[in-house]
Write a protein that holds these residues in place. Structure first.
Motif, PDB file in Angstrom:
ATOM      1  N   VAL A   1       0.840  -1.200   0.000  1.00 22.00           N
ATOM      2  CA  VAL A   1       0.000   0.000   0.000  1.00 22.00           C
ATOM      3  C   VAL A   1       0.876   1.252   0.000  1.00 22.00           C
ATOM      4  CG1 VAL A   1      -1.671   1.331   1.344  1.00 22.00           C
ATOM      5  CG2 VAL A   1      -1.954  -1.137   1.115  1.00 22.00           C
ATOM      6  N   THR A   2       1.916   1.256   0.825  1.00 23.90           N
ATOM      7  CA  THR A   2       2.818   2.410   0.897  1.00 23.90           C
ATOM      8  C   THR A   2       3.510   2.653  -0.437  1.00 23.90           C
ATOM      9  OG1 THR A   2       3.224   1.963   3.251  1.00 23.90           O
ATOM     10  CG2 THR A   2       4.794   3.394   2.117  1.00 23.90           C
ATOM     11  N   ASN A   3       3.954   1.584  -1.091  1.00 22.97           N
ATOM     12  CA  ASN A   3       4.635   1.717  -2.383  1.00 22.97           C
ATOM     13  C   ASN A   3       3.696   2.230  -3.462  1.00 22.97           C
ATOM     14  OD1 ASN A   3       7.023   0.754  -1.268  1.00 22.97           O
ATOM     15  ND2 ASN A   3       6.599  -1.366  -1.816  1.00 22.97           N
ATOM     16  N   VAL A   4       2.442   1.741  -3.452  1.00 24.29           N
ATOM     17  CA  VAL A   4       1.462   2.194  -4.442  1.00 24.29           C
ATOM     18  C   VAL A   4       1.160   3.673  -4.241  1.00 24.29           C
ATOM     19  CG1 VAL A   4      -0.938   1.988  -5.170  1.00 24.29           C
ATOM     20  CG2 VAL A   4       0.422  -0.066  -4.828  1.00 24.29           C
ATOM     21  N   MET A   5       0.980   4.087  -2.989  1.00 24.42           N
ATOM     22  CA  MET A   5       0.672   5.494  -2.702  1.00 24.42           C
ATOM     23  C   MET A   5       1.844   6.408  -3.039  1.00 24.42           C
ATOM     24  SD  MET A   5      -1.471   5.183   0.875  1.00 24.42           S
ATOM     25  CE  MET A   5      -1.761   6.961   0.929  1.00 24.42           C
ATOM     26  N   ALA A   6       3.075   5.901  -2.827  1.00 27.73           N
ATOM     27  CA  ALA A   6       4.258   6.711  -3.123  1.00 27.73           C
ATOM     28  C   ALA A   6       4.625   6.687  -4.599  1.00 27.73           C
ATOM     29  CB  ALA A   6       5.439   6.220  -2.289  1.00 27.73           C
ATOM     30  N   GLY A   7       4.122   5.692  -5.338  1.00 27.88           N
ATOM     31  CA  GLY A   7       4.443   5.585  -6.752  1.00 27.88           C
ATOM     32  C   GLY A   7       5.828   5.051  -7.026  1.00 27.88           C
ATOM     33  N   ARG A   8       6.481   4.552  -5.991  1.00 28.51           N
ATOM     34  CA  ARG A   8       7.826   3.981  -6.140  1.00 28.51           C
ATOM     35  C   ARG A   8       8.082   3.040  -4.970  1.00 28.51           C
ATOM     36  NH1 ARG A   8      11.455   7.005  -2.892  1.00 28.51           N
ATOM     37  NH2 ARG A   8      10.445   8.815  -1.919  1.00 28.51           N
ATOM     38  N   LEU A   9       9.185   2.304  -5.046  1.00 32.99           N
ATOM     39  CA  LEU A   9       9.509   1.335  -4.005  1.00 32.99           C
ATOM     40  C   LEU A   9      10.161   2.047  -2.834  1.00 32.99           C
ATOM     41  CD1 LEU A   9       9.422  -1.708  -3.398  1.00 32.99           C
ATOM     42  CD2 LEU A   9      11.754  -1.862  -4.277  1.00 32.99           C
ATOM     43  N   VAL A  10       9.426   2.169  -1.724  1.00 35.58           N
ATOM     44  CA  VAL A  10       9.966   2.818  -0.534  1.00 35.58           C
ATOM     45  C   VAL A  10      10.040   1.855   0.649  1.00 35.58           C
ATOM     46  CG1 VAL A  10       9.233   5.126  -1.189  1.00 35.58           C
ATOM     47  CG2 VAL A  10       7.655   3.678   0.073  1.00 35.58           C
ATOM     48  N   GLN A  11       9.288   0.758   0.594  1.00 38.02           N
ATOM     49  CA  GLN A  11       9.326  -0.257   1.650  1.00 38.02           C
ATOM     50  C   GLN A  11       9.406  -1.644   1.023  1.00 38.02           C
ATOM     51  OE1 GLN A  11       6.313  -0.134   4.666  1.00 38.02           O
ATOM     52  NE2 GLN A  11       6.709   1.995   5.227  1.00 38.02           N
ATOM     53  N   GLY A  12      10.140  -2.538   1.699  1.00 43.73           N
ATOM     54  CA  GLY A  12      10.293  -3.881   1.159  1.00 43.73           C
ATOM     55  C   GLY A  12       9.343  -4.896   1.760  1.00 43.73           C
ATOM     56  N   GLY A  13       9.000  -4.733   3.020  1.00 40.93           N
ATOM     57  CA  GLY A  13       8.098  -5.671   3.670  1.00 40.93           C
ATOM     58  C   GLY A  13       8.725  -7.010   4.005  1.00 40.93           C
TER      59      GLY A  13
END
Length: 216
Positions: free
Chosen positions: A130-142
C-alpha cells in the motif's frame, strides 16, 4: 377521483424502489461473483509463478547454511583484542553472549512481529504494498528478518519477481529447519551493518569501540 389518484402514487413509488433494490442487489451479486472468479484466477497465477521459480532452484534436500567466512583474531599477551582480520571483521557471538539490547533493537526496527510470523509477514507485506502504491515507487520492502537472512545467505540483491519468490521459499525453509533464536543469531552475525562491518561484533567495535557484549 382525487382519492383514487392519490392512492395510486405510493404504489408507483414502491414499484420503483423495488426495481432499484433489485438492480443494486444484482450489481452487488455480480461484483461478488466476479471478485470471486478473479480471486481464483489470481491464486492460480500466483501458484504458477511460485512453482515456476521454485522449480529453478536446487532440491530442498541439498539446501544448507553456508559457512561463515573465517576470521582471524589478533590478541595481546594478556588476552586483550588488538584487531580482527577477515571478510567479516569480527567474531561470531552466540545470542546469549551479546548484549540483549541489540536483538531487541533490531527486532523493534526491522520486524516487530518476528516471533509471531512463519517467515513471511502478510500484515507487513500488505502495508509495504500500500505504501509503495501510494508513493508511486519502491519505498518499503516488507521483508522479515528471516527473508533478509535468506537473501543474505543464498541470493543476489537483484529486485526481481523471481528473486522475491525464491526468498520467500527459502524463508519458509529456514523457519521449518531452525528455531527463531537460531535464525536471529545467524542474522545478527551475518547481516551487513555498513562501513565494511558484517555482524554485530564488527559493527559494535566499528561504531562504539566496544564489544557487542557491552553495548548499552
Amino acid at each position: 377521483k382525487r382519492k383514487s389518484s392519490s392512492a395510486r402514487k405510493p404504489k408507483k413509488k414502491n414499484a420503483r424502489s423495488r426495481r432499484s433494490g433489485r438492480r443494486w442487489t444484482g450489481l452487488l451479486g455480480g461484483l461478488v461473483y466476479w471478485s470471486f472468479i478473479l480471486g481464483i484466477w489470481g491464486g492460480i497465477a500466483v501458484a504458477g509463478v511460485v512453482v515456476w521459480y521454485g522449480a529453478q532452484m536446487p532440491s530442498a534436500t541439498t539446501w544448507a547454511i553456508p559457512d561463515r567466512p573465517p576470521n582471524v583474531k589478533i590478541v595481546a599477551v594478556d588476552g586483550s583484542l588488538i584487531a580482527n582480520r577477515g571478510a567479516t571483521g569480527g567474531e561470531a557471538l552466540g545470542l546469549h553472549e551479546m548484549s540483549p539490547y541489540i536483538p531487541q533493537a533490531v527486532i523493534a526496527i526491522e520486524d516487530r512481529r518476528y516471533y509471531s510470523h512463519f517467515g513471511v509477514d502478510p500484515i507487513g507485506l500488505t502495508r509495504a504494498m500500500v505504501t509503495n502504491v501510494m508513493a508511486g515507487r519502491l519505498v518499503q520492502g516488507g521483508s522479515t528478518l528471516t527473508q533478509q537472512l535468506a537473501k543474505n545467505l543464498f541470493l543476489s540483491p537483484d529486485r526481481t519477481v523471481g528473486r522475491k519468490v525464491q526468498e520467500v521459499l527459502l524463508a519458509l525453509w529456514l523457519e521449518h529447519e531452525y528455531t527463531k533464536a537460531q535464525i536471529l543469531e545467524m542474522y545478527l552475525n551475518r547481516v551487513y551493518f555498513g562501513s565494511g562491518s558484517y555482524g554485530v561484533e564488527a559493527a559494535s567495535r566499528r561504531y562504539f569501540n566496544k564489544s557487542a557484549r557491552d553495548v548499552t
